[in-house]
Design a protein around this motif. Structure first.
Motif, mmCIF file in Angstrom:
data_model
loop_
_atom_site.group_PDB
_atom_site.id
_atom_site.type_symbol
_atom_site.label_atom_id
_atom_site.label_comp_id
_atom_site.label_asym_id
_atom_site.label_seq_id
_atom_site.Cartn_x
_atom_site.Cartn_y
_atom_site.Cartn_z
ATOM 1 N N VAL A 108 43.104 41.240 30.686
ATOM 2 C CA VAL A 108 44.424 41.099 31.310
ATOM 3 C C VAL A 108 44.025 41.768 32.814
ATOM 4 O O VAL A 108 43.724 43.012 32.767
ATOM 5 C CB VAL A 108 45.748 41.712 31.060
ATOM 6 N N ASP A 109 44.280 40.848 33.754
ATOM 7 C CA ASP A 109 44.039 41.350 35.219
ATOM 8 C C ASP A 109 45.200 42.197 35.490
ATOM 9 O O ASP A 109 46.457 42.263 34.925
ATOM 10 C CB ASP A 109 44.323 40.181 36.231
ATOM 11 N N SER A 110 44.791 43.126 36.222
ATOM 12 C CA SER A 110 45.757 44.309 36.473
ATOM 13 C C SER A 110 47.071 43.839 37.490
ATOM 14 O O SER A 110 47.943 44.564 37.565
ATOM 15 C CB SER A 110 45.165 45.514 37.431
ATOM 16 N N HIS A 114 52.586 44.408 33.093
ATOM 17 C CA HIS A 114 52.168 45.105 31.847
ATOM 18 C C HIS A 114 53.487 45.084 30.792
ATOM 19 O O HIS A 114 53.354 44.909 29.709
ATOM 20 C CB HIS A 114 52.078 46.610 32.517
ATOM 21 N N ARG A 136 41.777 44.742 27.345
ATOM 22 C CA ARG A 136 40.998 45.355 28.324
ATOM 23 C C ARG A 136 41.790 44.955 29.763
ATOM 24 O O ARG A 136 42.100 43.872 30.150
ATOM 25 C CB ARG A 136 39.532 44.785 28.316
ATOM 26 N N GLU A 137 41.850 45.996 30.774
ATOM 27 C CA GLU A 137 42.433 45.806 31.779
ATOM 28 C C GLU A 137 41.311 45.765 32.742
ATOM 29 O O GLU A 137 40.509 46.268 32.964
ATOM 30 C CB GLU A 137 43.223 46.943 32.455
ATOM 31 N N GLU A 138 41.433 44.513 33.585
ATOM 32 C CA GLU A 138 40.352 44.030 34.404
ATOM 33 C C GLU A 138 40.760 44.014 35.745
ATOM 34 O O GLU A 138 41.891 43.661 35.764
ATOM 35 C CB GLU A 138 39.601 42.831 33.665
ATOM 36 N N THR A 143 37.746 39.982 35.301
ATOM 37 C CA THR A 143 38.593 39.305 34.389
ATOM 38 C C THR A 143 38.054 38.273 33.710
ATOM 39 O O THR A 143 37.882 37.983 32.459
ATOM 40 C CB THR A 143 40.058 38.983 34.875
ATOM 41 N N SER A 211 36.286 44.918 38.576
ATOM 42 C CA SER A 211 35.755 45.311 37.353
ATOM 43 C C SER A 211 34.510 44.672 36.740
ATOM 44 O O SER A 211 34.197 44.905 35.737
ATOM 45 C CB SER A 211 36.845 45.444 36.376
ATOM 46 N N GLY A 233 43.004 50.105 39.347
ATOM 47 C CA GLY A 233 44.164 49.282 38.894
ATOM 48 C C GLY A 233 45.127 48.946 39.725
ATOM 49 O O GLY A 233 45.433 49.653 40.627
ATOM 50 N N GLN A 235 48.465 49.291 39.184
ATOM 51 C CA GLN A 235 49.258 50.397 38.927
ATOM 52 C C GLN A 235 49.028 51.752 39.927
ATOM 53 O O GLN A 235 49.796 52.178 40.607
ATOM 54 C CB GLN A 235 49.505 50.889 37.543
#
Length: 317
Positions: A108-110, A114, A136-138, A143, A211, A233, A235
Motif C-alpha cells: 500500500v503506497d503511503s 490508512h 507493506r507500506e511502500e 509499491t 521504497s 512515509g 504520515q
C-alpha cells in the motif's frame, strides 16, 4: 541434542497430554485409566515415558491422590495450548483447501488513506477467513516493485504504469491532487503568490523516500541542488511539515483539514497543478484463477466509492 528432541517428540504426543489431563482431573491413575479405557499399567507406563524423556516428575506420588508438580502444571498448561493450536491449524488447512490463500500481502503506497485501508481490513476479517493478511507500506516505484518482485500479491496506489507483463494486471484507482503547504511559522508562509521554483530553492523540501530496493528510484517535485529532508512515509512527511521542518506537496485530503485549522498554509504555485493518476495492480494466477482472498479485495476495489475513499479520506492525526 537431536536424539533428545526426538525422544521428547515421540513421548510428548496429543494422546499423552490427554492422559496427563485425565489423571489430573480424576485424581488417580486407576480412575484415569477407567475413563480413557486402558489398563492402569499402560497409562502409568505412558506417563513414565514422558517423565523420562523430559527428565522431570509430573506427579507428586507421595500422597494417595495424584497431584501435579509445578513442572506437571506447566506441561499441562502449555500442552493444552498446543492442542488448541493444532486444532486451529487443522481448521485452517481445511478452509485453505476451499480456495483461500494461506497469506495475502498488500503493498500500500503511503499516499493511500490508512483509515480506509483499516476499514477494509476490518470488513475482511469479519468474514473469519483462514487467510493471514500482511500489509507493506511502500512509496513511489517501490509499491509496484513489491508486486513484480513477488513480495506482494496486490499493490494499491501504483504511480507508474506497469510494464507489459502477462502475470501483472492493473486498473485505474483514480487521481490524487497534491497541494504545496508549509507551517504558519515557515518563511514561505508569507511569500507572495504564485510561488516560483526560485523562491523554493533556498528552503528545505520534505520528501518521501522511494521504497524501491533495486535501482535509484524516482523523485517527484524536487529541485536539483535543493536541501532535502527525506522521511519514510506520507504520515511522517505531514508531521515534518506541521513542525516547520520544510515544505512540500501533500495529498489535498491530508493537508486540507490542517489548512482549515491554521496548522498549515497552502500556497499557490507557479507550477501546474499536480494531479497524479494512481492504479492498483495484482499478480495473475498461473491457472487464471485468483484465490478467494484476492478476489474479495479486487471486488472492493471495483467499487468507485471505495476507490474514492482510498484517495480522499481524511486521516486522523
Amino acid at each position: 541434542m537431536a536424539t533428545f528432541n526426538n525422544q521428547v517428540r515421540n513421548a510428548l504426543t496429543p494422546e499423552s497430554i490427554g492422559l496427563i489431563d485425565a489423571v489430573h482431573r480424576t485424581g488417580s491413575m486407576a480412575a484415569a485409566a477407567r475413563e480413557v479405557g486402558v489398563v492402569p499399567s499402560a497409562l502409568t507406563y505412558r506417563i513414565r515415558q514422558v517423565e523420562d524423556a523430559l527428565d522431570v516428575l509430573l506427579f507428586d506420588r507421595s500422597s494417595r491422590q495424584a497431584k501435579l508438580t509445578e513442572a506437571g502444571k506447566e506441561l499441562l498448561r502449555e500442552g493444552k495450548r498446543l492442542l488448541m493450536e493444532l486444532d486451529a491449524v487443522a481448521n485452517r488447512v481445511k478452509r485453505v483447501a476451499t480456495g483461500w490463500e494461506p497469506q495475502l500481502t498488500l503493498a500500500v503506497d503511503s499516499v493511500i488513506s490508512h483509515s480506509t485501508v483499516m476499514e477494509l481490513c476490518e470488513a475482511f476479517f469479519a468474514l473469519d477467513p483462514p487467510t493471514r493478511l500482511r500489509i507493506r507500506e511502500e512509496a513511489l516505484s517501490g509499491t509496484l516493485e513489491a508486486l513484480t518482485s513477488g513480495q506482494a500479491d496486490l499493490a494499491i496506489g501504483v504511480a507508474l504504469e506497469p510494464a507489459l507483463n502477462k502475470s501483472v494486471h492493473s486498473k485505474p484507482l483514480g487521481a490524487i491532487h497534491f497541494i504545496y503547504a508549509v507551517a504558519p511559522h515557515h518563511p514561505l508562509a508569507q511569500a507572495t503568490e504564485p510561488v516560483t521554483d526560485a523562491m523554493l530553492m533556498p528552503h528545505r523540501a520534505v520528501a518521501v523516500a522511494d521504497s524501491v530496493q533495486r535501482g535509484r528510484g524516482v523523485t517527484i517535485g524536487l529541485l536539483g541542488g535543493q536541501d532535502i529532508f527525506t522521511v519514510p512515509g506520507m504520515q511522517e512527511k505531514l508531521d515534518a511539515q506541521l513542525r516547520g521542518l520544510g515544505g512540500g506537496f501533500l495529498p489535498e485530503y491530508l493537508a486540507r483539514p490542517h489548512i482549515a485549522t491554521g496548522r498549515l498554509v497552502g500556497k499557490q504555485m507557479q507550477r501546474p497543478a499536480r494531479l497524479i493518476p494512481l492504479r492498483y495492480a495484482w499478480r495473475h494466477a498461473s491457472d487464471g484463477r485468483e484465490g478467494r482472498a484476492l478476489q474479495w479485495w479486487l471486488k472492493q476495489l471495483d467499487n468507485p466509492i471505495t476507490r474514492k475513499a482510498l484517495l480522499e479520506r481524511e486521516r486522523s492525526i
